[in-house]
Design a protein around this motif. Structure first.
Motif, mmCIF file in Angstrom:
data_model
loop_
_atom_site.group_PDB
_atom_site.id
_atom_site.type_symbol
_atom_site.label_atom_id
_atom_site.label_comp_id
_atom_site.label_asym_id
_atom_site.label_seq_id
_atom_site.Cartn_x
_atom_site.Cartn_y
_atom_site.Cartn_z
ATOM 1 N N TYR A 204 -38.452 -9.321 10.203
ATOM 2 C CA TYR A 204 -39.247 -8.123 10.437
ATOM 3 C C TYR A 204 -39.181 -7.093 9.308
ATOM 4 O O TYR A 204 -40.184 -6.423 9.038
ATOM 5 C CB TYR A 204 -38.843 -7.485 11.774
ATOM 6 N N ARG B 266 -42.620 -14.362 16.310
ATOM 7 C CA ARG B 266 -42.902 -14.559 14.892
ATOM 8 C C ARG B 266 -44.168 -13.771 14.574
ATOM 9 O O ARG B 266 -45.174 -13.885 15.274
ATOM 10 C CB ARG B 266 -43.093 -16.035 14.569
ATOM 11 N N VAL B 267 -44.120 -12.997 13.503
ATOM 12 C CA VAL B 267 -45.212 -12.093 13.158
ATOM 13 C C VAL B 267 -45.693 -12.394 11.746
ATOM 14 O O VAL B 267 -44.886 -12.578 10.829
ATOM 15 C CB VAL B 267 -44.763 -10.626 13.258
ATOM 16 N N LYS C 149 -46.256 -0.634 12.542
ATOM 17 C CA LYS C 149 -44.822 -0.714 12.312
ATOM 18 C C LYS C 149 -44.051 -0.540 13.620
ATOM 19 O O LYS C 149 -43.071 -1.236 13.870
ATOM 20 C CB LYS C 149 -44.398 0.345 11.294
ATOM 21 N N VAL D 247 -41.991 -7.880 7.018
ATOM 22 C CA VAL D 247 -43.291 -7.515 7.580
ATOM 23 C C VAL D 247 -43.501 -5.999 7.481
ATOM 24 O O VAL D 247 -44.588 -5.528 7.105
ATOM 25 C CB VAL D 247 -43.402 -7.981 9.038
ATOM 26 N N THR E 173 -39.832 -14.233 11.460
ATOM 27 C CA THR E 173 -39.045 -13.291 12.271
ATOM 28 C C THR E 173 -38.274 -12.324 11.373
ATOM 29 O O THR E 173 -37.443 -11.567 11.862
ATOM 30 C CB THR E 173 -38.050 -14.042 13.178
ATOM 31 N N VAL F 243 -44.274 -3.817 15.476
ATOM 32 C CA VAL F 243 -43.407 -4.849 14.897
ATOM 33 C C VAL F 243 -41.944 -4.576 15.232
ATOM 34 O O VAL F 243 -41.174 -5.497 15.536
ATOM 35 C CB VAL F 243 -43.611 -4.931 13.370
ATOM 36 N N ARG G 188 -40.508 -6.098 18.321
ATOM 37 C CA ARG G 188 -40.354 -7.556 18.443
ATOM 38 C C ARG G 188 -38.870 -7.927 18.437
ATOM 39 O O ARG G 188 -38.064 -7.284 17.776
ATOM 40 C CB ARG G 188 -41.024 -8.303 17.287
#
Length: 349
Positions: A170, A150-151, A140, A173, A168, A143, A146
């Motif tokens: 987030y 793009r994750v 986390k 995610v 993107t 992430v 970022r």
């Protein structure tokens, strides 16, 4: 309509969108073309007034006792109406300030986070937390660092499943990482299947740099895909794999079943196939890391972040501040002024 006329229309549209008046831009700039009709309306109004016939009165005292519209007032009434319509037109054109788009060079990569959620991730050698809890926390944090990357998220154990495709968004995610739980998939460690699943998400991505971060705490013991073959295929697609072996050295308390008071743990040797993970990383131009504690895992993610930087062109946007209230207020004031002048002079609209 011809191609040339379409091209000219697009040209004038761009010119109007670029229009700036007193530092303002407009959301609907074509509406401003209506302002060109106001002089025509004033000219027509002037001609109409000059062409109006006179009214004959048989008794002059009747005319003297009534309201006396002056020539000055008659000239100002259409002007006030034009100002009111102009304010309304400008308001409808959506004037706004402060917004612009700038092209900036930014760092952006496509990253597939591939995480082992087998039962061994509950091992408690990262006290006071287990491996799964530490992995979620560090993921986390990675992430949240970022900005333009793009994750995506792939979870695996005896099988692999995409939790979040490349995005993107987030918060989505982060929520998916929070929901990672041991037992969601069939138990085991299918490293080859995990690599193939993540590579399938990355192979057609538009990013200049494609990265897979593979975190596991075990040895490949499930799945029909050989990890080395999967790594070679990923490398052929230009995907770089960074592998992370999670776990302390020696013995670690690993869950072996359930008892009356929850999970039952036994001290068992930590088995990580480091030669395999090293070979996978080397095949794709990546690197292998060993995380023996939470601090080491955090340092590994920071190092991966420094290694993987790819300049891409992006747009930076500044938020608009809507300014339609001012021309609308101007138009209302002009309209009220016209109505007041008509009422004072006794002139019907």
């Amino acid at each position: 309509m011809s191609t040339d006329s379409l091209g000219m229309g697009a040209y004038w549209r761009e010119q109007l969108e670029a229009l700036s008046l007193f530092g303002l831009s407009f959301g609907q700039p074509t509406v401003l073309l209506l302002l060109g009709l106001l002089p025509l309306w004033l000219w027509w109004h002037h001609r109409r007034d000059r062409a109006q016939p006179t009214i004959a009165f048989s008794r002059l005292p009747v005319l003297a006792d009534g309201p006396q519209p002056s020539l000055h007032a008659r000239r100002w009434l259409p002007r006030l109406r034009a100002l009111a319509m102009g304010g309304l037109i400008v308001a409808i054109a959506q004037p706004r300030s402060g917004a612009r788009a700038e092209r900036v060079n930014s760092d952006g990569i496509d990253i597939a986070l591939t995480i082992d959620i087998s039962s061994s991730m509950l091992a408690e050698d990262f006290q006071p937390q287990n491996r799964m809890e530490v992995a979620r926390e560090k993921l986390k944090r990675f992430v949240m660092g970022r900005k333009t990357d793009r994750v995506g998220l792939v979870a695996f154990s005896g099988e692999a499943l995409t939790q979040v495709p490349l995005t993107t968004d987030y918060p989505v995610v982060l929520a998916a990482i929070d929901n990672l739980q041991v037992g969601q998939l069939e138990d085991g460690t299918a490293i080859g299947t995990a690599i193939a699943t993540a590579a399938n998400r990355l192979r057609n991505s538009p990013g200049r740099s494609r990265v897979m971060v593979l975190l596991t705490d075990g040895e490949n013991n499930r799945g029909a895909i050989d990890p080395r073959t999967a790594a070679q295929a990923a490398g052929a697609f230009g995907i770089r794999i960074y592998t992370i072996g999670v776990g302390s050295e020696g013995m670690a308390p690993v869950p072996v079943g359930r008892g009356l008071f929850g999970l039952r743990y036994e001290n068992r040797p930590v088995k990580i196939d480091e030669p395999l993970l090293t070979e996978i990383a080397a095949t794709t131009g990546g690197k292998y890391f060993r995380a023996k504690d939470a601090a080491a895992l955090q340092a590994i993610y920071e190092q991966i972040d420094r290694l993987e930087r790819s300049a891409v062109e992006a747009k930076a946007f500044i938020r608009y501040t809507e300014q339609f209230r001012w021309p609308l207020l101007f138009g209302v004031v002009a309209l009220v002024g016209e109505l007041w002048l008509r009422a004072r002079r006794g002139m019907l609209p």
